[in-house]
Design a protein around this motif. Structure first.
Motif, PDB file in Angstrom:
ATOM      1  N   ILE A  44       5.773   4.194   0.410  1.00 52.10           N
ATOM      2  CA  ILE A  44       4.837   4.182   1.544  1.00 52.10           C
ATOM      3  C   ILE A  44       3.433   3.840   1.079  1.00 52.10           C
ATOM      4  O   ILE A  44       2.736   3.009   1.680  1.00 52.10           O
ATOM      5  N   LEU A  45       2.988   4.473  -0.010  1.00 52.48           N
ATOM      6  CA  LEU A  45       1.656   4.187  -0.551  1.00 52.48           C
ATOM      7  C   LEU A  45       1.551   2.738  -1.019  1.00 52.48           C
ATOM      8  O   LEU A  45       0.526   2.080  -0.819  1.00 52.48           O
ATOM      9  N   ARG A  46       2.606   2.244  -1.636  1.00 60.81           N
ATOM     10  CA  ARG A  46       2.608   0.853  -2.118  1.00 60.81           C
ATOM     11  C   ARG A  46       2.465  -0.127  -0.954  1.00 60.81           C
ATOM     12  O   ARG A  46       1.690  -1.090  -1.031  1.00 60.81           O
ATOM     13  N   LEU A  47       3.182   0.106   0.133  1.00 63.40           N
ATOM     14  CA  LEU A  47       3.124  -0.793   1.289  1.00 63.40           C
ATOM     15  C   LEU A  47       1.771  -0.705   1.996  1.00 63.40           C
ATOM     16  O   LEU A  47       1.221  -1.721   2.435  1.00 63.40           O
ATOM     17  N   ALA A  48       1.224   0.507   2.101  1.00 67.21           N
ATOM     18  CA  ALA A  48      -0.094   0.661   2.724  1.00 67.21           C
ATOM     19  C   ALA A  48      -1.166  -0.036   1.894  1.00 67.21           C
ATOM     20  O   ALA A  48      -2.066  -0.689   2.432  1.00 67.21           O
ATOM     21  N   ARG A  49      -1.083   0.080   0.576  1.00 64.44           N
ATOM     22  CA  ARG A  49      -2.056  -0.584  -0.296  1.00 64.44           C
ATOM     23  C   ARG A  49      -1.926  -2.099  -0.204  1.00 64.44           C
ATOM     24  O   ARG A  49      -2.929  -2.822  -0.218  1.00 64.44           O
ATOM     25  N   PHE A  50      -0.708  -2.581  -0.099  1.00 64.93           N
ATOM     26  CA  PHE A  50      -0.484  -4.024   0.019  1.00 64.93           C
ATOM     27  C   PHE A  50      -1.145  -4.573   1.287  1.00 64.93           C
ATOM     28  O   PHE A  50      -1.796  -5.622   1.261  1.00 64.93           O
ATOM     29  N   ASN A  51      -0.981  -3.864   2.406  1.00 65.91           N
ATOM     30  CA  ASN A  51      -1.606  -4.303   3.657  1.00 65.91           C
ATOM     31  C   ASN A  51      -3.125  -4.282   3.566  1.00 65.91           C
ATOM     32  O   ASN A  51      -3.809  -5.143   4.124  1.00 65.91           O
TER      33      ASN A  51
ATOM     34  N   SER B 245       9.233   4.580  -9.294  1.00 58.89           N
ATOM     35  CA  SER B 245       8.320   5.158  -8.305  1.00 58.89           C
ATOM     36  C   SER B 245       6.880   5.066  -8.789  1.00 58.89           C
ATOM     37  O   SER B 245       5.978   4.674  -8.039  1.00 58.89           O
ATOM     38  N   VAL B 246       6.661   5.421 -10.053  1.00 56.87           N
ATOM     39  CA  VAL B 246       5.318   5.345 -10.627  1.00 56.87           C
ATOM     40  C   VAL B 246       4.856   3.892 -10.726  1.00 56.87           C
ATOM     41  O   VAL B 246       3.695   3.574 -10.464  1.00 56.87           O
TER      42      VAL B 246
ATOM     43  N   MET C  58      10.182   7.770  -2.077  1.00 61.08           N
ATOM     44  CA  MET C  58       9.840   7.408  -0.703  1.00 61.08           C
ATOM     45  C   MET C  58       8.323   7.380  -0.492  1.00 61.08           C
ATOM     46  O   MET C  58       7.784   6.424   0.076  1.00 61.08           O
ATOM     47  N   THR C  59       7.628   8.405  -0.969  1.00 60.48           N
ATOM     48  CA  THR C  59       6.179   8.471  -0.771  1.00 60.48           C
ATOM     49  C   THR C  59       5.459   7.369  -1.549  1.00 60.48           C
ATOM     50  O   THR C  59       4.490   6.787  -1.053  1.00 60.48           O
ATOM     51  N   CYS C  60       5.940   7.064  -2.750  1.00 60.83           N
ATOM     52  CA  CYS C  60       5.323   5.984  -3.523  1.00 60.83           C
ATOM     53  C   CYS C  60       5.538   4.634  -2.837  1.00 60.83           C
ATOM     54  O   CYS C  60       4.651   3.775  -2.860  1.00 60.83           O
TER      55      CYS C  60
END
Length: 320
Positions: free
Chosen positions: A166-173, A242-243, A162-164
């Motif tokens: 979230i980080l992936r989507l934030a980085r994409f934006n 996840s990684v 879940m946290t990965c």
């Protein structure tokens, strides 16, 4: 008193009551509804997965009564996984519709990521947790795993996914602009990672049903061994994707490349091989396709690096 003075006083009164008046943004109705449909599917997936519990396996029964309809745990997880795939359809449509109607906006981008967190971050993690939790006994009903994972470890892997996401989507934006061609992704896309998890309840349930129906000698032994290995590897697969989500591995945008690019023999061959795979292993086609997409790129990159170390630039392997 003139009309201008009356309007000035009324505008001052509105500013005192509501603060400075700003121009209200206009939202694209159809793309926004499609994006919200994505979130609704994600929440529905969580709801159906939450119906699976230890009471369904009391007295050896796999049936749970939900309302007036009796549904097995496998059916509930099948519906949950199906809703995650339906969320992918909404996620693909909202951006396409927004671009076709020239209604792309920063609001739509942020809303899309928030909905993706629910559908491709929380829902798949919760689905894996309900599927693998030893107290529910679902995986034991499919195949007896060679090892039983502690619940805390499973919970940690679910939180990691879940946290990965979230980080992936934030980085994409943060890194993607409107002028981006979207031909490649930096890191495994969250819908693809969610698809890896959601594909297993569909594939395993179908493979179990086929195994029970077959009377070919040795089929049940081979299938049972295969299923037990799958149940053992699933948490490891979830941790790996996840990684990969937060990695910098370059993944192709499959839909854009097939729709916008020129038709080549390689693309045609890939389509034919995919159709052949679906025909040969119908029940496990989805897990195989999504796992191939997730792991083929890092395996290829790792193989190229090993080859470069074994055979440095300028040296060639000697044929015997």
């Amino acid at each position: 008193m003139s009309e201008t003075e009356i309007e000035t006083k009324s505008s001052r009164r509105r500013r005192l009551l509501f603060g400075r008046m700003t121009k209200q943004p206009r939202y694209a109705v159809v793309p926004t509804l499609l994006t919200l449909g994505n979130a609704v599917c994600g929440f529905g997936a969580i709801t159906f997965a939450a119906m699976v519990g230890p009471e369904q396996f009391a007295e050896g029964s796999l049936v749970s009564t939900v309302g007036v309809t009796s549904r097995t745990a496998g059916e509930l997880l099948f519906v949950s996984a199906g809703l995650i795939f339906l969320a992918m359809v909404f996620d693909a449509l909202d951006g396409s519709v927004a671009r076709l109607t020239n209604q792309t906006s920063d609001f739509g981008t942020q809303l899309d990521s928030l909905c993706d967190v629910v559908s491709f971050g929380v829902a798949p993690a919760f689905l894996m947790l309900r599927m693998m939790h030893p107290d529910h006994g679902l995986m034991e009903s499919i195949a007896l795993p060679s090892i039983e994972y502690p619940p805390r470890l499973l919970w940690s892997i679910a939180v990691m996914f879940m946290t990965c996401a979230i980080l992936r989507l934030a980085r994409f934006n943060n890194e993607t602009s409107e002028s981006d061609s979207h031909a490649f992704f930096s890191g495994l896309p969250s819908p693809a990672a969610a698809g890896v998890i959601a594909a297993f309840p569909i594939g395993l349930q179908g493979l179990k049903d086929v195994t029970i129906g077959y009377v070919v000698p040795g089929t049940q032994q081979v299938s049972s061994s295969f299923l037990s290995h799958v149940t053992l590897l699933l948490p490891i697969i979830v941790a790996a994707v996840s990684v990969l989500m937060i990695s910098r591995v370059r993944y192709p945008h499959v839909i854009n490349q097939f729709l916008r690019g020129r038709g080549t023999r390689t693309k045609l061959l890939k389509i034919l091989l995919t159709l052949l795979l679906v025909f040969l292993v119908r029940e496990m086609a989805l897990p195989v396709i999504f796992c191939y997409y997730a792991f083929s790129q890092p395996i290829r990159i790792g193989g190229m690096r090993i080859w470069a170390k074994v055979y440095p630039l300028g040296s060639q392997p000697v044929d015997s």
